[in-house]
Design a protein around this motif. Sequence first.
Motif, mmCIF file in Angstrom:
data_model
loop_
_atom_site.group_PDB
_atom_site.id
_atom_site.type_symbol
_atom_site.label_atom_id
_atom_site.label_comp_id
_atom_site.label_asym_id
_atom_site.label_seq_id
_atom_site.Cartn_x
_atom_site.Cartn_y
_atom_site.Cartn_z
ATOM 1 N N GLN A 273 -0.661 27.541 63.591
ATOM 2 C CA GLN A 273 0.098 28.144 62.497
ATOM 3 C C GLN A 273 0.283 29.636 62.736
ATOM 4 O O GLN A 273 -0.611 30.312 63.279
ATOM 5 N N PHE A 274 1.436 30.127 62.285
ATOM 6 C CA PHE A 274 1.783 31.537 62.440
ATOM 7 C C PHE A 274 2.495 32.030 61.185
ATOM 8 O O PHE A 274 3.133 31.256 60.475
ATOM 9 N N ASP A 275 2.413 33.338 60.952
ATOM 10 C CA ASP A 275 3.251 33.992 59.948
ATOM 11 C C ASP A 275 3.534 35.399 60.427
ATOM 12 O O ASP A 275 2.728 35.983 61.164
ATOM 13 N N CYS A 276 4.659 35.937 60.036
ATOM 14 C CA CYS A 276 4.961 37.328 60.375
ATOM 15 C C CYS A 276 6.180 37.780 59.580
ATOM 16 O O CYS A 276 7.093 36.984 59.334
ATOM 17 N N VAL A 277 6.198 39.053 59.174
ATOM 18 C CA VAL A 277 7.364 39.612 58.488
ATOM 19 C C VAL A 277 8.476 39.970 59.465
ATOM 20 O O VAL A 277 9.578 40.335 59.041
ATOM 21 N N MET A 278 8.213 39.853 60.767
ATOM 22 C CA MET A 278 9.151 40.365 61.769
ATOM 23 C C MET A 278 10.572 39.814 61.639
ATOM 24 O O MET A 278 11.536 40.592 61.625
ATOM 25 N N PRO A 279 10.792 38.495 61.540
ATOM 26 C CA PRO A 279 12.192 38.033 61.494
ATOM 27 C C PRO A 279 12.937 38.489 60.250
ATOM 28 O O PRO A 279 14.139 38.781 60.330
ATOM 29 N N THR A 280 12.257 38.576 59.104
ATOM 30 C CA THR A 280 12.951 39.021 57.897
ATOM 31 C C THR A 280 13.139 40.541 57.899
ATOM 32 O O THR A 280 14.202 41.039 57.549
ATOM 33 N N ARG A 281 12.117 41.264 58.314
ATOM 34 C CA ARG A 281 12.236 42.725 58.366
ATOM 35 C C ARG A 281 13.280 43.150 59.384
ATOM 36 O O ARG A 281 14.092 44.053 59.135
ATOM 37 N N ALA A 282 13.284 42.511 60.552
ATOM 38 C CA ALA A 282 14.277 42.843 61.578
ATOM 39 C C ALA A 282 15.686 42.588 61.069
ATOM 40 O O ALA A 282 16.606 43.377 61.308
ATOM 41 N N GLY A 283 15.859 41.478 60.332
ATOM 42 C CA GLY A 283 17.175 41.172 59.795
ATOM 43 C C GLY A 283 17.692 42.239 58.853
ATOM 44 O O GLY A 283 18.891 42.528 58.823
ATOM 45 N N ARG A 284 16.779 42.833 58.095
ATOM 46 C CA ARG A 284 17.197 43.894 57.163
ATOM 47 C C ARG A 284 17.472 45.204 57.884
ATOM 48 O O ARG A 284 17.958 46.154 57.274
ATOM 49 N N HIS A 285 17.138 45.268 59.165
ATOM 50 C CA HIS A 285 17.353 46.502 59.929
ATOM 51 C C HIS A 285 18.304 46.300 61.112
ATOM 52 O O HIS A 285 18.266 47.037 62.084
ATOM 53 N N GLY A 286 19.153 45.250 61.011
ATOM 54 C CA GLY A 286 20.232 45.112 61.986
ATOM 55 C C GLY A 286 19.860 44.466 63.298
ATOM 56 O O GLY A 286 20.637 44.541 64.260
ATOM 57 N N MET A 339 21.357 39.587 54.510
ATOM 58 C CA MET A 339 21.344 38.150 54.208
ATOM 59 C C MET A 339 21.676 37.327 55.449
ATOM 60 O O MET A 339 20.983 36.362 55.785
ATOM 61 N N LEU A 340 22.737 37.699 56.147
ATOM 62 C CA LEU A 340 23.163 36.924 57.310
ATOM 63 C C LEU A 340 22.180 37.037 58.468
ATOM 64 O O LEU A 340 21.866 36.039 59.136
ATOM 65 N N LEU A 341 21.674 38.236 58.721
ATOM 66 C CA LEU A 341 20.781 38.411 59.869
ATOM 67 C C LEU A 341 19.397 37.827 59.602
ATOM 68 O O LEU A 341 18.749 37.316 60.525
ATOM 69 N N THR A 342 18.937 37.872 58.355
ATOM 70 C CA THR A 342 17.682 37.198 58.029
ATOM 71 C C THR A 342 17.840 35.694 58.185
ATOM 72 O O THR A 342 16.955 35.005 58.726
ATOM 73 N N TRP A 343 18.949 35.175 57.722
ATOM 74 C CA TRP A 343 19.259 33.746 57.864
ATOM 75 C C TRP A 343 19.243 33.361 59.342
ATOM 76 O O TRP A 343 18.616 32.375 59.749
ATOM 77 N N ASN A 344 19.929 34.149 60.152
ATOM 78 C CA ASN A 344 19.948 33.891 61.589
ATOM 79 C C ASN A 344 18.544 33.931 62.188
ATOM 80 O O ASN A 344 18.163 33.057 62.977
ATOM 81 N N ASN A 345 17.787 34.953 61.833
ATOM 82 C CA ASN A 345 16.469 35.118 62.459
ATOM 83 C C ASN A 345 15.515 33.985 62.097
ATOM 84 O O ASN A 345 14.793 33.466 62.957
ATOM 85 N N LEU A 346 15.486 33.609 60.828
ATOM 86 C CA LEU A 346 14.614 32.509 60.433
ATOM 87 C C LEU A 346 15.094 31.196 61.054
ATOM 88 O O LEU A 346 14.271 30.336 61.403
ATOM 89 N N ALA A 347 16.406 31.035 61.202
ATOM 90 C CA ALA A 347 16.936 29.846 61.873
ATOM 91 C C ALA A 347 16.449 29.799 63.315
ATOM 92 O O ALA A 347 16.040 28.739 63.815
#
Length: 387
Positions: A273-286, A339-347
């Motif tokens: 198991q893993f967790d990290c704010v990286m994909p959502t935080r990165a999405g909010r920063h382009g 919204m779009l980049l967070t969606w992409n990153n989590l996908a």
Amino acid sequence: MSDQAQKPFSFKLLKTDGAARRGEITTPHGVVRTPAFMPVGTQATVKAMYPQQVRDLGADVILGNTYHLMLRPTAERVAKLGGLHHFMNWPHAILTDSGGFQVMSLAQLRKMSEEGVSFRSHHDGSKHMMSPERSIEIQGLLGSDIQMQLDQCIALPAERSEIEEAMNLSLRWADRSRTQFEKMGGPGKGQALYGIVQGGDNPELRVESAQRLGEMPFEGYSVGGLAVGEPQEVMLRMLEVTTPVMPVHKPRYLMGVGTPEDILESVARGIDQFDCVMPTRAGRHGLAYTRFGKVNLKNARHAEDPRPLDEEADCPATRDYSRAYLHHLVRVNEGLAAMLLTWNNLAYYQFLMQGIRDAIEAGTFEDFRQKTKEDWARGDLAPYVWS
């Protein structure tokens, strides 16, 4: 009432490929396929995402944060409103952390003692005490499926004496956390409590912590105190000495990790198991994560590029919007960019996890790991050039 009804939490190890493991965690709110990446829903929301979007991407479980939720809106209010699952409209599995890391990193005027940590809120300066018992009480009020013991996480590098002191305190807090968890009826509700291995960057202390923790009756075990600034090779070396002495038939969770490469390498060393704010935080920063590595949409080279991030992807955010448009949204600071980049990153993260699970099942994980790393190293196609 059957034992299964009383204790629906369970872990089944389905397949191994080297040290890599594929399994299933059963919780009162559904099955979690492992290896699993848990999107972080710090304040009862995965930022910039609808809950159903997160589910549709393949997430079986998300993470909520005890520290933030105890301050706002308070665990007592969430309980009164039906618990965290109902409150945030997420009827699937939820893991809550203990709040200890945020107390250490965010709170003001901290004072550590054997009893716990007294601190002032970073919001309004109000006084609070986080003890092992209070952390478990809060998580019980939230109603999470998987809960975490309170531990002391220290920054690295640190002296051995400081690391050992924090490890021993965490072990004592583990015992107190377990006592409180059972007092609140957690096992009877089908919930789980994970212990947390500490020991910093010292192999001997990591092994000692894992062995002593393994003697306690936890439903799962976590590796904490890594990804706190140490080089990746240090983290991986600690996993190499720690996972072999962790219980085989219990889930293993590496907290706060991480990059796609961190995940690949940690799965290869036996993490589930893993967790990290990286994909959502990165999405909010382009910043976008793709099969070809990272794409910085702030970069001017994307301004006239009509290609999507990945035309073969299933995710609409990845497939249906041009890089030029995404670049424009980032440059003008439009909310849709996050919204779009967070969606992409989590996908992408869930795409990676499904690929890992499939490869372990097929016995081809090592080939998958090498090909994925080669694709990242190769990078994206050449920048679009107008003819």
